[in-house]
Design a protein around this motif. Sequence first.
Motif, PDB file in Angstrom:
ATOM      1  N   LYS A  47     -16.659  10.790  -6.203  1.00 13.09           N
ATOM      2  CA  LYS A  47     -15.699  10.932  -5.115  1.00 13.09           C
ATOM      3  C   LYS A  47     -15.132   9.585  -4.660  1.00 13.09           C
ATOM      4  O   LYS A  47     -15.296   9.180  -3.508  1.00 13.09           O
ATOM      5  N   PRO A  48     -14.476   8.861  -5.551  1.00 18.31           N
ATOM      6  CA  PRO A  48     -13.928   7.557  -5.158  1.00 18.31           C
ATOM      7  C   PRO A  48     -12.805   7.717  -4.138  1.00 18.31           C
ATOM      8  O   PRO A  48     -12.133   8.750  -4.079  1.00 18.31           O
ATOM      9  N   LEU A  49     -12.599   6.677  -3.346  1.00 22.42           N
ATOM     10  CA  LEU A  49     -11.528   6.692  -2.357  1.00 22.42           C
ATOM     11  C   LEU A  49     -10.170   6.526  -3.020  1.00 22.42           C
ATOM     12  O   LEU A  49      -9.160   7.059  -2.554  1.00 22.42           O
ATOM     13  N   ALA A  50     -10.134   5.734  -4.094  1.00 22.74           N
ATOM     14  CA  ALA A  50      -8.896   5.494  -4.835  1.00 22.74           C
ATOM     15  C   ALA A  50      -9.267   5.184  -6.275  1.00 22.74           C
ATOM     16  O   ALA A  50     -10.300   4.565  -6.539  1.00 22.74           O
ATOM     17  N   GLY A  51      -8.433   5.613  -7.202  1.00 23.16           N
ATOM     18  CA  GLY A  51      -8.708   5.319  -8.606  1.00 23.16           C
ATOM     19  C   GLY A  51      -9.946   6.024  -9.110  1.00 23.16           C
ATOM     20  O   GLY A  51     -10.251   7.158  -8.727  1.00 23.16           O
ATOM     21  N   ARG A  52     -10.698   5.312  -9.976  1.00 27.42           N
ATOM     22  CA  ARG A  52     -11.833   5.938 -10.651  1.00 27.42           C
ATOM     23  C   ARG A  52     -13.185   5.622 -10.021  1.00 27.42           C
ATOM     24  O   ARG A  52     -14.177   6.265 -10.343  1.00 27.42           O
ATOM     25  N   HIS A  76     -10.238   6.018   5.421  1.00 24.37           N
ATOM     26  CA  HIS A  76      -9.167   5.476   6.257  1.00 24.37           C
ATOM     27  C   HIS A  76      -8.879   4.043   5.855  1.00 24.37           C
ATOM     28  O   HIS A  76      -9.771   3.321   5.406  1.00 24.37           O
ATOM     29  N   HIS A  77      -7.635   3.663   6.038  1.00 23.75           N
ATOM     30  CA  HIS A  77      -7.204   2.323   5.661  1.00 23.75           C
ATOM     31  C   HIS A  77      -7.061   1.463   6.910  1.00 23.75           C
ATOM     32  O   HIS A  77      -6.386   1.847   7.875  1.00 23.75           O
ATOM     33  N   PHE A  78      -7.719   0.306   6.917  1.00 22.09           N
ATOM     34  CA  PHE A  78      -7.660  -0.627   8.034  1.00 22.09           C
ATOM     35  C   PHE A  78      -7.088  -1.947   7.525  1.00 22.09           C
ATOM     36  O   PHE A  78      -7.466  -2.414   6.445  1.00 22.09           O
ATOM     37  N   ALA A  79      -6.204  -2.555   8.314  1.00 22.25           N
ATOM     38  CA  ALA A  79      -5.602  -3.822   7.903  1.00 22.25           C
ATOM     39  C   ALA A  79      -5.281  -4.668   9.133  1.00 22.25           C
ATOM     40  O   ALA A  79      -5.035  -4.141  10.227  1.00 22.25           O
ATOM     41  N   VAL A  80      -5.296  -5.997   8.916  1.00 14.88           N
ATOM     42  CA  VAL A  80      -4.903  -6.961   9.932  1.00 14.88           C
ATOM     43  C   VAL A  80      -4.078  -8.036   9.241  1.00 14.88           C
ATOM     44  O   VAL A  80      -4.429  -8.491   8.140  1.00 14.88           O
ATOM     45  N   THR A  81      -2.974  -8.433   9.875  1.00 10.65           N
ATOM     46  CA  THR A  81      -2.235  -9.603   9.392  1.00 10.65           C
ATOM     47  C   THR A  81      -2.329 -10.715  10.433  1.00 10.65           C
ATOM     48  O   THR A  81      -2.379 -10.462  11.641  1.00 10.65           O
ATOM     49  N   ARG A  83      -9.887   0.021   2.388  1.00 16.95           N
ATOM     50  CA  ARG A  83     -10.000   1.463   2.621  1.00 16.95           C
ATOM     51  C   ARG A  83     -11.483   1.793   2.660  1.00 16.95           C
ATOM     52  O   ARG A  83     -12.223   1.422   1.743  1.00 16.95           O
ATOM     53  N   VAL A  84     -11.925   2.484   3.707  1.00 17.52           N
ATOM     54  CA  VAL A  84     -13.342   2.763   3.862  1.00 17.52           C
ATOM     55  C   VAL A  84     -13.567   4.227   4.216  1.00 17.52           C
ATOM     56  O   VAL A  84     -12.705   4.883   4.823  1.00 17.52           O
ATOM     57  N   TYR A 131      -3.516  -2.579  11.906  1.00 20.40           N
ATOM     58  CA  TYR A 131      -2.972  -1.360  11.304  1.00 20.40           C
ATOM     59  C   TYR A 131      -4.090  -0.360  11.045  1.00 20.40           C
ATOM     60  O   TYR A 131      -5.190  -0.731  10.609  1.00 20.40           O
ATOM     61  N   PHE A 132      -3.776   0.908  11.320  1.00 22.39           N
ATOM     62  CA  PHE A 132      -4.688   2.005  11.019  1.00 22.39           C
ATOM     63  C   PHE A 132      -3.938   3.021  10.178  1.00 22.39           C
ATOM     64  O   PHE A 132      -2.903   3.556  10.612  1.00 22.39           O
TER      65      PHE A 132
END
Length: 766
Positions: free
Chosen positions: A420-425, A562-567, A457-458, A576-577
């Motif tokens: 059950k990967p979050l993205a890709g393989r 969910h994807h979390f980001a900061v610039t 992404r976590v 960013y959420f």
Amino acid sequence: MSSKIISISLLIGGLVSSNTIAAGADAGAPPREIGARRELLVDDYLIEQLTGNARQVLRHPEPCDVALDHNAPWEGNICAFHVVFRDDDICRMYYRASHLRNFADKLQTIHPWFICYAESRDGIHWTRPNLGLVEFNGSTDNNIILTNHCSHGFSVFKDMRPDCAPHARYKAITRGSFRFQSPDGIHWTMMSPANTVPAIDGDSQTVVFWDILRGQYVCFARSAIGAVRWIRTSVSSDFLQWSEPENIRCPDAPLRHLYTNQTIQYHRAPHIFMAFPMRLAPNRWVAGYYGGVTDGGYMTSRDGRLFHCWDEVFIRPGPHRSAWITRNTMIACGALETPSEIPGAPNELSLYATEGYYEGDSVRLRRYTFRLDGFVSIQAPQSGGEMLTRPLIFSAPTDSVPPAGFVVDENTPAFVNDSKPLAGRASLSVNRAIKQGTVLTLPGTRRLGSNVTFAARVRPKSSETGYKRLFSAYAPATPPVERINPNFIGPAYENSFDQGLTTAGSGELTFSLYFGRGSASFITFSYNGNHVVVRPKDQGMDASFEDWDAVTQPGAVNERGHHFAVTWRDGIIDVYFDGKNVASGGNTGAGAIELARGDLRFGQDFNQPDTAFVGEADDIVVLKRALSAEAIAVLADQGADAVLDAKVDEGILFTMENNNVDVITDSLPLDGAADIALAREAGAAQLLINYATSAFGSLRVEIQDIHGAPLPGFSLDECDMIYGDHIERAVTWAGRSELKRLAGRPVRLRFEIKDADLYALRFGRK
């Protein structure tokens, strides 16, 4: 001297030569089942064939400093029968203190014989504590613990029997079979009945210990074969009733006088008994009152009865005249791990042996050092040689508790998982909290510049709530007396991040999540006093966490997480959420991110298991440019490949694609690859070897089936070249080291050795 190892092991018969071990010598025998234990190459248990110029070589410890000079008034020139062992954070030493002087060509005792005690923190620097127990010349300021009942040795051991009574945790035995017990190793009483151990004769040292693997007491004592001094053994379940003693066997070995035995269970491989006897050549004389010369020998056994006896010396007397007086080079019972004098080098082993016996006023106990597991090696010159193992079966290690008194390495719980990967393989899986901090240290992230993006992404584990870190280079601290990290020297301040109120200190950074229930959750980012906290209910902030509850509610976690980001733009922070800007803050002109504590860490910092991230992570990004809001939205929706360009972008990107369970690969290598080797998943296995090569030397390993055919992916040509000097290093084949799928099936190992030494191997986790 011959370089021949003579005798056999428990399951193997025949003569073992250091130059050639015949192929098929044990044809038809079942494979050796070695589990996950460390195997030293001290016998022929695993070796089927040595070819080319490969040979089995007995190594020799190097003389070092004098550990203890027995020059105290109550000691003297026949101090002997030393025992050393590590006991938690101290090293203990016990020995006989005695002195003889030649009067009118007769040796006479100068003072009573005592048992004394010394201790050390590191096994190098030893002290005599003033115990105040026994009077000598009107004073008790000495390290004497006993007199009487101890004329020929007081052999002490710490009883590792699980149900051992606290008042008898330390035990000892003396000549005459007297037994003693102690709660602390200092204050001793005689046990009743006094002498139940099989009669101990001769002026030698008896060795007793609890066998942690077989669950019994083992005794090794003086015996004789005709007029030749020898060793016999006996066992007991209760330290009271003992089996009938029997002589140890060394088939095909020359019958030599073995004055002492000094047998131990080797702490890194307790299934192997090792003995370091003082060997006596009685008909030779160099100097001294008595005839005979002595040296230090080496023997091993896998059952305590059948021994490999090296005919070659282990410790030579050396160039000093006093070492050639009889009864010198008497090796102490016990081997200690001690720090190396070389900065950054691994621990080494220390043995101790006497010199100056019978001559002068004091015996000196000299320390000898050599590498861990470094008793015997398989060696070949640059022209090369090979070792082929017998068929063996290994097992993947477990997280089971090791036997009492022995230590296994802590396992960091991060591994690549394709379930059950979050993205890709595949995704990075963190499956339990860790004790010592750090899931991943991200190389090359200490200096990031004035424009930076952090993203991941976590999918947190649904049962894990509380404060969890994503990226950090931060050491929160309580007031000094309760400091979490005792190695941190700097300002102490309250850790109130649970309320999102405290900013990171100078040069410190944290990008973290607080998983609560609904509105109790928040995101926080802080660097150098620039601080943003995002709560769903904050007024005046775009805190539209439409799916925030799904982060923490059991069973409700989104499959993609969910994807979390900061610039970071010169101090301006955007949070960013799931691709949406939910907060901004900070102060312009704050400059470049330069971290005082070193590279960023993903998952946790320092010794705070309550802040460890547990769950799945993917598309971990630390980018040396600040992405636009539009690019962040694409990053969250379509993944890193849709936004980042490996030919242009600098930083770190871990997608978990094209990786194996051993290494995750940095997909942005322009500023230097930052690949990370992962610790092993529970049940995973690597082939770990102890070896040393020259600058031009090398080793390679092939894994074969039971018939000798290379297994696909594990041939000699596919093995990555191994060189250097390591106590434990994983063998890789085209970058892969995971062998879990081979566990439980018979295999052979073929080692190619060039100007190198191979000391030990095991299958397990580093």
